[in-house]
Design a protein around this motif. Structure first.
Motif, PDB file in Angstrom:
ATOM      1  N   SER A  27       0.839  -1.195   0.000  1.00 28.48           N
ATOM      2  CA  SER A  27       0.000   0.000   0.000  1.00 28.48           C
ATOM      3  C   SER A  27       0.877   1.249   0.000  1.00 28.48           C
ATOM      4  O   SER A  27       1.820   1.338   0.788  1.00 28.48           O
ATOM      5  CB  SER A  27      -0.879   0.005   1.256  1.00 28.48           C
ATOM      6  N   PRO A  28       0.574   2.225  -0.848  1.00 24.38           N
ATOM      7  CA  PRO A  28       1.342   3.481  -0.826  1.00 24.38           C
ATOM      8  C   PRO A  28       1.299   4.139   0.553  1.00 24.38           C
ATOM      9  O   PRO A  28       2.244   4.827   0.947  1.00 24.38           O
ATOM     10  CB  PRO A  28       0.649   4.343  -1.876  1.00 24.38           C
ATOM     11  N   ARG A  51      -3.828  -4.571  17.683  1.00 23.81           N
ATOM     12  CA  ARG A  51      -5.218  -4.169  17.447  1.00 23.81           C
ATOM     13  C   ARG A  51      -5.370  -2.654  17.544  1.00 23.81           C
ATOM     14  O   ARG A  51      -6.117  -2.043  16.785  1.00 23.81           O
ATOM     15  CB  ARG A  51      -6.144  -4.872  18.439  1.00 23.81           C
ATOM     16  N   ARG A  52      -4.652  -2.033  18.481  1.00 21.63           N
ATOM     17  CA  ARG A  52      -4.714  -0.578  18.665  1.00 21.63           C
ATOM     18  C   ARG A  52      -3.997   0.175  17.549  1.00 21.63           C
ATOM     19  O   ARG A  52      -4.414   1.247  17.154  1.00 21.63           O
ATOM     20  CB  ARG A  52      -4.041  -0.195  19.995  1.00 21.63           C
ATOM     21  N   GLN A  53      -2.897  -0.353  17.065  1.00 23.88           N
ATOM     22  CA  GLN A  53      -2.015   0.409  16.186  1.00 23.88           C
ATOM     23  C   GLN A  53      -2.114   0.086  14.703  1.00 23.88           C
ATOM     24  O   GLN A  53      -1.758   0.919  13.873  1.00 23.88           O
ATOM     25  CB  GLN A  53      -0.558   0.211  16.630  1.00 23.88           C
ATOM     26  N   ILE A  54      -2.549  -1.118  14.362  1.00 23.61           N
ATOM     27  CA  ILE A  54      -2.478  -1.550  12.966  1.00 23.61           C
ATOM     28  C   ILE A  54      -3.873  -1.825  12.418  1.00 23.61           C
ATOM     29  O   ILE A  54      -4.626  -2.589  12.999  1.00 23.61           O
ATOM     30  CB  ILE A  54      -1.630  -2.836  12.827  1.00 23.61           C
ATOM     31  N   THR A  55      -4.186  -1.204  11.305  1.00 22.14           N
ATOM     32  CA  THR A  55      -5.413  -1.540  10.592  1.00 22.14           C
ATOM     33  C   THR A  55      -5.023  -1.928   9.171  1.00 22.14           C
ATOM     34  O   THR A  55      -4.523  -1.110   8.411  1.00 22.14           O
ATOM     35  CB  THR A  55      -6.420  -0.364  10.566  1.00 22.14           C
ATOM     36  N   ALA A  56      -5.203  -3.198   8.886  1.00 18.52           N
ATOM     37  CA  ALA A  56      -4.920  -3.709   7.545  1.00 18.52           C
ATOM     38  C   ALA A  56      -5.685  -5.014   7.378  1.00 18.52           C
ATOM     39  O   ALA A  56      -5.551  -5.917   8.199  1.00 18.52           O
ATOM     40  CB  ALA A  56      -3.424  -3.945   7.352  1.00 18.52           C
ATOM     41  N   ALA A  57      -6.474  -5.092   6.346  1.00 18.62           N
ATOM     42  CA  ALA A  57      -7.227  -6.311   6.075  1.00 18.62           C
ATOM     43  C   ALA A  57      -6.376  -7.325   5.320  1.00 18.62           C
ATOM     44  O   ALA A  57      -6.618  -8.518   5.374  1.00 18.62           O
ATOM     45  CB  ALA A  57      -8.485  -5.989   5.274  1.00 18.62           C
ATOM     46  N   SER A  58      -5.355  -6.826   4.645  1.00 15.84           N
ATOM     47  CA  SER A  58      -4.505  -7.669   3.822  1.00 15.84           C
ATOM     48  C   SER A  58      -3.065  -7.221   4.013  1.00 15.84           C
ATOM     49  O   SER A  58      -2.734  -6.059   3.766  1.00 15.84           O
ATOM     50  CB  SER A  58      -4.942  -7.512   2.363  1.00 15.84           C
ATOM     51  N   ALA A  59      -2.213  -8.146   4.479  1.00 16.62           N
ATOM     52  CA  ALA A  59      -0.834  -7.755   4.787  1.00 16.62           C
ATOM     53  C   ALA A  59       0.074  -8.979   4.859  1.00 16.62           C
ATOM     54  O   ALA A  59      -0.376 -10.102   5.057  1.00 16.62           O
ATOM     55  CB  ALA A  59      -0.793  -7.023   6.128  1.00 16.62           C
ATOM     56  N   GLY A 115      -4.690  -2.225  -2.052  1.00 13.19           N
ATOM     57  CA  GLY A 115      -6.108  -2.548  -1.957  1.00 13.19           C
ATOM     58  C   GLY A 115      -6.589  -3.523  -3.007  1.00 13.19           C
ATOM     59  O   GLY A 115      -7.555  -4.248  -2.784  1.00 13.19           O
ATOM     60  N   ASP A 116      -5.928  -3.582  -4.160  1.00 14.91           N
ATOM     61  CA  ASP A 116      -6.353  -4.471  -5.240  1.00 14.91           C
ATOM     62  C   ASP A 116      -5.626  -5.819  -5.222  1.00 14.91           C
ATOM     63  O   ASP A 116      -5.740  -6.600  -6.164  1.00 14.91           O
ATOM     64  CB  ASP A 116      -6.191  -3.792  -6.601  1.00 14.91           C
ATOM     65  N   ALA A 117      -4.897  -6.106  -4.144  1.00 12.83           N
ATOM     66  CA  ALA A 117      -4.143  -7.367  -4.064  1.00 12.83           C
ATOM     67  C   ALA A 117      -5.083  -8.534  -3.771  1.00 12.83           C
ATOM     68  O   ALA A 117      -5.807  -8.531  -2.781  1.00 12.83           O
ATOM     69  CB  ALA A 117      -3.064  -7.274  -2.992  1.00 12.83           C
TER      70      ALA A 117
END
Length: 159
Positions: A27-28, A51-59, A115-117
Motif C-alpha cells: 500500500s502506498p 489491534r490498537r495500532q495496525i489496521t490492515a485487512a490484507s498484509a 487494496g487491489d491485491a
C-alpha cells in the motif's frame, strides 16, 4: 495512534531489501513521502497493541525476537481491518506453539498490501518476503515463481 517505537538497526537492515523488493505490491500508505516504510508499522507483538495500532485487512507480517532475528513471516487476507491482530491471536492460541510465540515474538512489522491485491498476490508476497528474510520459524511458505518477481506481479495488476 501510539508513538512509534525505536526500531533496532539490525531489523531495519534486514527489512530494507525486502521492503525495496516488495514495494510495488504494498500500500502506498505504508510509506513516508521519502519512500521509507512508516515506523508505526512496527510494534510490540502483542495482540492488544497490534489491534490498537495496525489496521490492515490484507498484509504480510514479519515477527522479530528480542535479538532482532526474523522469527516468522506470514500473511493475512481478510475483510476486517483487525485482520492482522486477529491472525496474531490465532498464532498465540496455537495448541503446541502458542506459549513459545507469546514469549519469543517481541516485535511485529506489518507490510500492508495494495487494496487491489488478491489472495494469490498476498501469498506470492509472503513467499518473496520469506525468501529474502529467511525466518527461523515456519517453513510452509508459499512457493514463488522466480520469473515473476514483485515488480512483474504489480505490472500485471496494472500499476
Amino acid at each position: 495512534m501510539s508513538p512509534a517505537i525505536l526500531i533496532p538497526r539490525q531489523i531495519t537492515r534486514q527489512l530494507s531489501p525486502a521492503v525495496k523488493k516488495l514495494a510495488p505490491l504494498l500500500s502506498p500508505a505504508a510509506f513516508t513521502s521519502d519512500g521509507i516504510l512508516r515506523a508505526e508499522l512496527t510494534c510490540r507483538a502483542a495482540v492488544a497493541t497490534v489491534r490498537r495500532q495496525i489496521t490492515a485487512a490484507s498484509a504480510v507480517y514479519v515477527v522479530w525476537d528480542v535479538r532482532g532475528r526474523c522469527r516468522y513471516v506470514g500473511s493475512v487476507h481478510r475483510e476486517a481491518p483487525t485482520a492482522v491482530s486477529n491472525r496474531l491471536a490465532e498464532h498465540h492460541q496455537h495448541r503446541t506453539e502458542g506459549g513459545m510465540r507469546r514469549e519469543e515474538w517481541a516485535l511485529l512489522t506489518v507490510l500492508p498490501m495494495r487494496g487491489d491485491a488478491s489472495l494469490p498476490v498476498v501469498l506470492a508476497t509472503e513467499g518473496w518476503a520469506a525468501r529474502i528474510l529467511g525466518p527461523l520459524d515456519g517453513v510452509a511458505h508459499p512457493q514463488i515463481d522466480l520469473a515473476r518477481p514483485p515488480a512483474v506481479i504489480a505490472a500485471a495488476m496494472g500499476t
